[in-house]
Design a protein around this motif. Structure first.
Motif, PDB file in Angstrom:
ATOM      1  N   GLY A   1     -10.638   0.179  -2.801  1.00 26.94           N
ATOM      2  CA  GLY A   1     -10.399   0.501  -4.172  1.00 26.94           C
ATOM      3  C   GLY A   1      -9.160   1.131  -4.239  1.00 26.94           C
TER       4      GLY A   1
ATOM      5  N   ASP B   1      -6.594   0.099  -6.986  1.00 28.32           N
ATOM      6  CA  ASP B   1      -6.900   0.543  -8.402  1.00 28.32           C
ATOM      7  C   ASP B   1      -6.736   2.141  -8.543  1.00 28.32           C
TER       8      ASP B   1
ATOM      9  N   LYS C   1      -2.711   2.408  -9.258  1.00 32.09           N
ATOM     10  CA  LYS C   1      -2.321   1.760 -10.231  1.00 32.09           C
ATOM     11  C   LYS C   1      -2.761   2.821 -11.147  1.00 32.09           C
ATOM     12  N   SER C   2      -3.851   3.370 -11.424  1.00 35.01           N
ATOM     13  CA  SER C   2      -4.403   4.171 -12.632  1.00 35.01           C
ATOM     14  C   SER C   2      -3.784   5.639 -12.524  1.00 35.01           C
TER      15      SER C   2
ATOM     16  N   TRP D   1      -5.231  -7.079  -1.244  1.00 36.87           N
ATOM     17  CA  TRP D   1      -5.121  -7.417  -2.654  1.00 36.87           C
ATOM     18  C   TRP D   1      -5.000  -8.623  -3.006  1.00 36.87           C
TER      19      TRP D   1
ATOM     20  N   LYS E   1      -6.337  -9.818  -6.097  1.00 41.06           N
ATOM     21  CA  LYS E   1      -5.850  -9.407  -7.413  1.00 41.06           C
ATOM     22  C   LYS E   1      -4.536 -10.439  -7.825  1.00 41.06           C
TER      23      LYS E   1
ATOM     24  N   TYR F   1       2.388  -3.827 -11.360  1.00 38.55           N
ATOM     25  CA  TYR F   1       1.259  -2.928 -11.388  1.00 38.55           C
ATOM     26  C   TYR F   1       1.667  -1.511 -11.562  1.00 38.55           C
TER      27      TYR F   1
END
Lengths: 358, 358
Positions: B78, B81, B84-85, B98, B101, B140
């Motif tokens: 993870g 993500d 990215k977040s 990845w 993705k 991203y």
């Protein structure tokens, strides 16, 4: 609020801020580095510039390093003394240049038939190499660090092909240092000639052959125009340049600047190995495209074996003379034996898998 | 002196000091990094710890990075993500995880039959690789950096010898990702199995073979006790791990901390390649001493050629589908062709010169 209290508050505020900035005592350090190379010398000179730039940016200008090239300080091989005396806080050179002062400094650059660059970096940082280098340099008040790797250096430019060990007899070759002594054992006449005179010496047959670095730096010298044979290397498989720091100057730095300096030197050294790999690739391609008549050769196996035997004998003689030499050579030889077993199954087997069976 | 003047002096003093400390605005940044690995995972985990330690020391504690291993954040894959977040400012993982993705992220780890580590570092830093990686990750809001190299990974542990291409047909092998697809083209049945179940799967013949890393990390898994053949590698010649930084978090740092972070990541990556080389040497020696019956083999040349052809076909199919894939692959293939010509004359010729003609 009384003036005295305000002053006190001011002092607390001031020291408070100073404390959050930690070792950032506000003091600026302006250092000087003397390098062996001339100004704008490619790759080698880029390593010292890269290091100084990283230090300046990471320290936000608290430590700046001015670089003096050989045209300025007028003593290409005076770097060791400059740093020892503290005349310069730092130097950028190569450890094997100091073998006249201390024979054991030689082994921290490269050894004929020694380790490749990745193997040698593993030895420096994980196999005890840094500790041995520190022992060697401590007595001079100098800290020594890896300063950039050339990768495998080519065996040199030859006007005639080398087919047998007998072809080495009487061969006049510019090949300085330890490798020259190895060839002398086989009857060659090694000599050293200043770089500016090399081309003419080769052209006029004052010498029959010479070694310089590799495609990365050889092309600008023009040797390919007058020597048709370019031999692969054995004498300097992983030449590591050297950063030197005066111990007292280093001790005067706050801890964060010491760390910034140390890591900038380490990164600049690793980077130079990447840059050398790149420049060798680019310039080899240019050589093969523009000068397709240049013949790249590997010495015949019996010649390589004879050179390696001479090298082993010479190293054994030196190890017998000095306890510290023996200790350093044993460390290198044991480490190389261990790591090379891996390199054979890893890089060598991989590279060889590209040869088709046609 | 009036109180007002003293206060003014205090302010000037304060700002004056702040200015000498430059970007050292006194602000402390406490970041968190999520890594794919479990706690105390050797070598890979050392790279993130090494990076965080360098950052802390060089910044004198102004930037500290807490590392959360997979047992803490519960999502080994993870990391993309998380970064990215912005849930984590940083991650330590591998770009090829990845590919589901974004297919093009895959090429920044390693490519079957691709470059070796020194060649690939030259490509990243001097041959346009970093620029292509930035293009791929910019969309991203992630900055991606090399995160440590394993060196050439071994081809894997096999219970039976591979003598012909036909021996690959029906072979049940744990080999994830792109390399698995390549073997599937030749009739093998690639599969992925969680690491904790690998030993039992091999022991009970659920699989016939598996690839892991190399001696550095394989020995602790125990595969050598149940699979007598250890093959040299082709599928991951220079696996580069990955540091990721959330772009907004990076932008919020003062310039000196950005530089400190960037150089610490770069050095930790290079260092991991040195450490991998060291650990592979140490553990290969232990393997050969303690388990002399393990047979280290190279796939026969016709097998290697068949695998390489399948690989080339698959890459060409992917390049035809996507413009960006084509651009990245062309960059890699052109660079590899150029730098490999050098590696052949340098490292390969040098390593081969040690084979005696007896």
């Amino acid at each position: 609020m009384k003036a005295k209290h305000i002053l006190l508050t001011a002092i607390i505020l001031t020291f408070g801020l100073s404390a959050t900035a930690g070792a950032a005592d506000g003091k600026k350090y302006r250092w000087r580095l003397a390098e062996t190379w001339g100004p704008n010398f490619p790759i080698f000179g880029d390593a010292s510039k890269n290091m100084a730039k990283m230090v300046k940016e990471m320290s936000d200008g608290r430590l700046t390093i001015r670089i003096d090239s050989a045209n300025k300080h007028k003593s290409a091989l005076g770097i060791f003394d400059f740093v020892k005396s503290g005349q310069y806080q730092m130097g950028h050179s190569a450890s094997y240049y100091w073998k006249g002062k201390d024979f054991n400094t030689m082994f921290f650059t490269t050894v004929p038939f020694g380790m490749t660059a990745p193997e040698q970096y593993a030895w420096f940082y994980y196999g005890g190499g840094m500790e041995l280098m520190k022992e060697t340099y401590d007595k001079y008040g100098i800290l020594s660090f890896p300063g950039g790797n050339t990768g495998v250096q080519m065996g040199g430019w030859f006007r005639k092909e080398i087919n047998t060990v007998a072809d080495l007899k009487g061969l006049k070759m510019r090949i300085p240092g330890f490798a020259g002594e190895v060839l002398a054992k086989l009857g060659a006449s090694p000599t050293n000639i200043p770089s500016a005179e090399l081309y003419t010496a080769l052209e006029r047959n004052t010498i029959d052959a010479l070694e310089w670095v590799g495609p990365s730096l050889d092309l600008r010298m023009g040797f390919h125009k007058i020597a048709p044979y370019y031999y692969t290397g054995w004498q300097e498989p992983a030449t590591e340049l050297q950063f030197m720091v005066n111990q007292k100057a280093y001790d005067s730095l706050p801890a964060d600047l010491q760390k910034i300096l140390t890591i900038a030197m380490k990164t600049a050294a690793y980077d130079m190995y990447s840059q050398s790999t790149h420049e060798n690739g680019v310039n080899l391609k240019a050589l093969q495209t523009e000068y397709p008549d240049v013949k790249i050769r590997t010495f015949p196996q019996p010649v390589m074996n004879a050179i390696r035997e001479a090298n082993d004998e010479l190293l054994a003689e030196f190890a017998a003379k000095d306890e510290e030499t023996d200790k350093i050579l044993k460390s290198i030889q044991r480490y190389q034996e261990q790591v090379r077993a891996w390199t054979k199954f890893a890089d060598q087997a991989y590279l060889e898998s590209f040869e088709s069976n046609e």
